[in-house]
Design an enzyme around this catalytic site. Structure first.
Site, PDB file in Angstrom:
ATOM      1  N   HIS A  57       6.497  -7.525  -4.246  1.00 54.74           N
ATOM      2  CA  HIS A  57       5.976  -6.156  -4.093  1.00 54.74           C
ATOM      3  C   HIS A  57       4.707  -6.241  -3.250  1.00 54.74           C
ATOM      4  CE1 HIS A  57       8.578  -4.471  -7.329  1.00 54.74           C
ATOM      5  NE2 HIS A  57       8.501  -5.696  -7.805  1.00 54.74           N
ATOM      6  N   ARG A  66       3.363  -3.526  -1.768  1.00 56.75           N
ATOM      7  CA  ARG A  66       2.619  -2.283  -2.027  1.00 56.75           C
ATOM      8  C   ARG A  66       2.367  -1.375  -0.837  1.00 56.75           C
ATOM      9  NH1 ARG A  66       4.082  -2.695  -7.173  1.00 56.75           N
ATOM     10  NH2 ARG A  66       2.881  -4.181  -8.394  1.00 56.75           N
ATOM     11  N   ASN A 103       9.698   0.102  -4.368  1.00 58.69           N
ATOM     12  CA  ASN A 103       8.974   1.048  -5.233  1.00 58.69           C
ATOM     13  C   ASN A 103       7.536   1.239  -4.757  1.00 58.69           C
ATOM     14  OD1 ASN A 103       8.368  -1.586  -5.977  1.00 58.69           O
ATOM     15  ND2 ASN A 103       7.963  -1.051  -8.109  1.00 58.69           N
ATOM     16  N   ASP A 146      14.514  -1.275  -7.583  1.00 57.69           N
ATOM     17  CA  ASP A 146      13.663  -2.155  -8.399  1.00 57.69           C
ATOM     18  C   ASP A 146      12.343  -1.511  -8.805  1.00 57.69           C
ATOM     19  OD1 ASP A 146      13.025  -4.744  -9.649  1.00 57.69           O
ATOM     20  OD2 ASP A 146      11.371  -4.674  -8.231  1.00 57.69           O
ATOM     21  N   ASN A 188       7.474  -6.787 -16.606  1.00 58.04           N
ATOM     22  CA  ASN A 188       8.734  -6.146 -16.909  1.00 58.04           C
ATOM     23  C   ASN A 188       9.845  -6.832 -16.111  1.00 58.04           C
ATOM     24  OD1 ASN A 188      10.456  -4.312 -18.011  1.00 58.04           O
ATOM     25  ND2 ASN A 188       9.732  -2.567 -16.821  1.00 58.04           N
ATOM     26  N   ASP A 241       8.866 -12.086  -8.268  1.00 58.89           N
ATOM     27  CA  ASP A 241       8.529 -10.721  -8.687  1.00 58.89           C
ATOM     28  C   ASP A 241       7.014 -10.525  -8.573  1.00 58.89           C
ATOM     29  OD1 ASP A 241       8.658  -8.135  -9.540  1.00 58.89           O
ATOM     30  OD2 ASP A 241       9.189  -8.579 -11.618  1.00 58.89           O
ATOM     31  N   HIS A 292      -1.755  -6.046  -8.893  1.00 54.72           N
ATOM     32  CA  HIS A 292      -2.434  -4.822  -9.353  1.00 54.72           C
ATOM     33  C   HIS A 292      -3.935  -5.029  -9.240  1.00 54.72           C
ATOM     34  CE1 HIS A 292       1.133  -2.845 -10.914  1.00 54.72           C
ATOM     35  NE2 HIS A 292       1.490  -3.952 -11.541  1.00 54.72           N
TER      36      HIS A 292
END
Lengths: 318, 455
Positions: free
Chosen positions: B66, B68, B98, B156, B309, B336, B340
């Site tokens: 990810h 972002r 996502n 995802d 998750n 994954d 953050h």
């Protein structure tokens, strides 16, 4: 007597000796409540904050009165009136309270672990007044206090907790406290609220109400949080009451001296028949009275109060 | 000039069944020769790396990250994410959709490609969404996404709950030979769960969800893969039951595959209760392969760096995932990588976002847990990051065949080191492996013959 903790976060991490220290300290404070002048200067000059991010009346009032009786300054801070609605994080809120020189912060929060989190971000003492479904240590301590006052040493005593265990911080705290003091714990209720997997905590799980009630020296009834669980956890309050409610017929299964407890608020006619709740078997209101003494003891101990000096401080007022 | 001669290394290329100490020559950014021919063909002034004692393998792929962008560049950007990937030994990544907005239109794909062109230090590909806004309600323009260059479709971060919609997505994607990836979880069973349902959720009182919440959707995907013939890749498998379902389905020849993340084959739900609870039971023996002196890492309970998750599950689940990787049931390893901001994780457990970073630790954790323990050969382990993921997303990567892109990872499978989450080119530091002694370390990352990372 041993107590070196700055915070009271849960029961799981306390030793038997620490639990007994709180209970013995509470004994002294219970005496204070019987005097005409019900105050001691044990926390004079200290600032206590009641930070209630989840609604509560009885616990908040109990802590408030406990702090007042110890002569602390107390501020009530509730979610409705607070900055949470403006998007402030819990960390920022508590650091603001710390900047206002709060010595002790009592936290009630809907998220498990919230008190642990706060204890790591500020210097103030943190007292957990209930975090999600995790822990409610002062409730467990006041329950233990009441049990010991009525039944003496809990070693080998059979305690049944009946009702919603899965979502209950009261159950989770009681289970550890009781086991540390040597009691055996049986859990009972519908499998949706009392899954068999809870036996991993060292308890017995049964769905046979007769077995659960007839062996018990102490029965602790937990409130059914029907506002949240109806429809998915059990079909109706009526069916719950029919299967698990403590009624006259089931009362006859109890040992003659078995004691009935409930942390409140009671759903009359659901977990317990109204007359039984008011009967002499029930110690519900004594639990409330003892809660005040236990909370005074907790505030005193986490603020660094030494048990040896307690007698003297109590004497100051006389 | 993107010429490079890598000398004295142990060259492992699972695609060509090579595992020999020899030289590797890259000319003009492409693999030009191996062995004596490489030495002979190398220009006299060529840049050289002495890889004595090191493994030289195709540049690794991580098909689950990810980054972002667009919309959440405070967490990570394509530039910082690719630098973290380079540090970890990865030369190709595939981004998840996502973002904000979700990658559900060719315009957003073009925006990402533009960012990649300008700021990426490695190869970056993207997936597209299965449904508009990854909302699970109506199909995204899958044909246009394919045309724009997505390498797979997935929602995802979310999981398509509507079985009929998932079936139609499978049928439609088949026309473009696009694989489908799925983040497998049934929202009814997940509820508000933030951790695995088991002993530790009993103790900690956190909302939890059972492994069945993952297994129900894996079973659904197996049925739909069989029905439609479209390949479905089950992302980040966390439970023993899911591994078993995939193993059985593969035995029947159903087009299904599974992916494992290092945290799921290393940690367990006991870690959420703090290091004091983790080490004596589930952590026992975990660091036995480490020979240097080290301090055992410690952390507190309710630490949000252990929240991801799917969640960390039981010791039995962790061991089943590890075994699933070793026996090939889970043929793809991925991180994954979910960055953050620090402040987002410094909060109550319930409200903290799911996800941890992983690009810089996954190679070491894989080497430590699967190679150093004797469960897998290095060649088989490298296959999980090269041949199999490249095949799934139809990329001509993950090989040292003559003429292939000069993407190379050079690592030391025996180096022991301490991971420091603060020393990262990523914008984020949300890794649970801070302070861990690890074994196996990336030394050089080479993209198109250019050394973009050297340690």
């Amino acid at each position: 007597m041993s107590w070196n903790r700055k915070h009271l976060l849960d029961i799981y991490s306390l030793s038997k000796e620490e639990i007994l220290t709180v209970l013995d300290t509470a004994k002294g404070f219970k005496q204070v409540g019987r005097r005409s002048i019900k105050k001691v200067p044990a926390l004079r000059g200290k600032t206590v904050v009641n930070l209630f991010v989840e609604p509560s009346t009885r616990t908040r009032v109990s802590f408030e009165l406990a702090a007042q009786r110890l002569n602390a300054d107390i501020i009530n801070f509730t979610a409705e009136a607070s900055s949470f609605k403006k998007g402030e994080t819990l960390k920022d809120t508590i650091r603001n309270l710390e900047a206002l020189t709060a010595d002790i912060v009592i936290i009630r929060h809907s998220s498990a672990g919230a008190a642990h989190f706060l204890s790591r971000v500020v210097e103030s003492s943190i007292v957990n007044a209930g975090d999600g479904a995790h822990s409610h240590p002062t409730q467990a301590l006041l329950d233990l206090y009441t049990m010991r006052e009525k039944k003496g040493d809990l070693q080998g005593k059979e305690v049944t907790i009946l009702g919603d265990i899965l979502f209950s911080r009261v159950a989770r705290s009681n289970i550890w406290g009781l086991q540390k003091l040597g009691a055996r714990v049986t859990l009972c209720g519908p499998p949706t609220l009392v899954p068999k997997s809870l036996e991993s905590m060292g308890c017995k799980v049964t769905y046979d109400v007769k077995e659960a009630l007839s062996n018990a020296d102490i029965i602790n009834l937990l409130r059914i949080q029907h506002e949240r669980q109806q429809h998915s956890m059990f079909p109706s309050l009526g069916e719950y009451s029919k299967l698990f409610g403590l009624n006259q017929e089931r009362l006859a299964w109890l040992k003659p001296d078995a004691m009935i407890m409930h942390p409140g608020p009671i759903n009359r006619g659901v977990e317990i028949e109204s007359e039984i709740a008011d009967s002499e078997r029930s110690v519900v209101l004594e639990q409330v009275t003892n809660g005040l003494a236990v909370r005074m003891a907790v505030l005193f101990l986490v603020s660094g109060g030494k048990v040896a000096s307690l007698e003297q401080k109590m004497g100051d007022v006389n | 000039m993107n010429d490079l001669l890598i000398l004295n290394g142990r060259v492992i290329d699972p695609a060509n069944d090579i595992d020999t100490h020899q030289s590797l020559l890259i000319l003009n950014g492409k693999v030009a020769a191996l062995g004596a021919e490489a030495d002979a063909k190398a220009p006299s002034d060529v840049k050289k790396i002495d890889a004595k004692g090191l493994v030289v393998c195709p540049g690794l792929l991580d098909i689950h990250v990810h980054f972002r962008e667009p919309g959440q560049s405070a967490k990570e950007t394509i530039e910082t994410g690719t630098r973290a990937a380079a540090q970890g030994g990865f030369t190709t990544v595939v981004c998840m959709p996502n973002t904000n907005p979700a990658i559900d239109s060719p315009g957003t794909v073009a925006l990402i490609q533009d960012k990649v062109e300008k700021s990426a230090v490695i190869h970056v590909y993207t997936t597209g969404a299965i449904t508009k806004g990854i909302a699970g309600e109506e199909l995204a323009p899958i044909g246009s996404l394919h045309g724009a260059g997505v390498v797979a479709i997935t929602d995802d971060g979310r999981c398509v709950q509507n079985n009929d919609l998932m079936r139609r997505a499978c049928e439609y994607a088949k026309m473009f030979d696009l694989p489908i990836m799925d983040h497998c979880q049934d929202y009814d069973l997940v509820g508000k769960g933030v951790m695995h349902e088991g002993h530790w959720s009993n103790v900690m009182g956190l909302p939890s969800w059972p492994a069945a919440g993952e297994e129900v959707i894996v079973a659904r995907n197996i049925q739909l893969a069989e029905l439609t013939g479209t390949h479905i890749h089950c992302q980040h498998m966390s439970s023993a039951g899911a591994v078993k379902l995939i193993r059985e389905a593969k035995d029947k020849g159903i087009p299904i595959s599974g992916e494992a993340c290092a945290h799921h084959f290393t940690l367990t739900d006991a870690a959420l209760a703090g290091s004091n609870e983790f080490w004596p039971v589930d952590g026992k023996g975990l660091l036995d392969v480490i020979k240097m002196d080290y301090e055992r890492p410690e952390w507190e309970n309710y630490n949000t760096l252990f929240k991801m998750n799917p969640p960390l599950r039981s010791g039995a689940d962790r061991d089943a995932v590890l075994k699933g990787v070793a026996d090939g049931t889970l043929e793809i390893l991925a991180s994954d990588h979910a960055p953050h901001c620090a402040y987002e994780k410094e909060t109550e457990f319930d409200t903290a976002p799911f996800g941890i970073t992983g690009l810089e630790t996954e190679l070491a954790l894989g080497v430590m847990r699967l190679y150093q323990t004797g469960m897998m050969s290095l060649s088989e382990l490298i296959r999980r990051w090269t041949v199999t993921p490249a095949k799934l997303v139809r990329l001509d990567k993950g090989t040292l065949s003559i003429g292939a892109a000069g993407d190379v990872t050079i690592f030391d499978p025996d180096e022991e080191w301490i991971y420091d989450r603060m020393k990262t080119p990523s914008k984020a530091t949300n890794s649970p492996f801070h302070g861990w002694p690890l074994k196996g370390r990336n030394k050089y990352t080479v993209v198109n013959g250019k050394v973009i990372f050297g340690n």
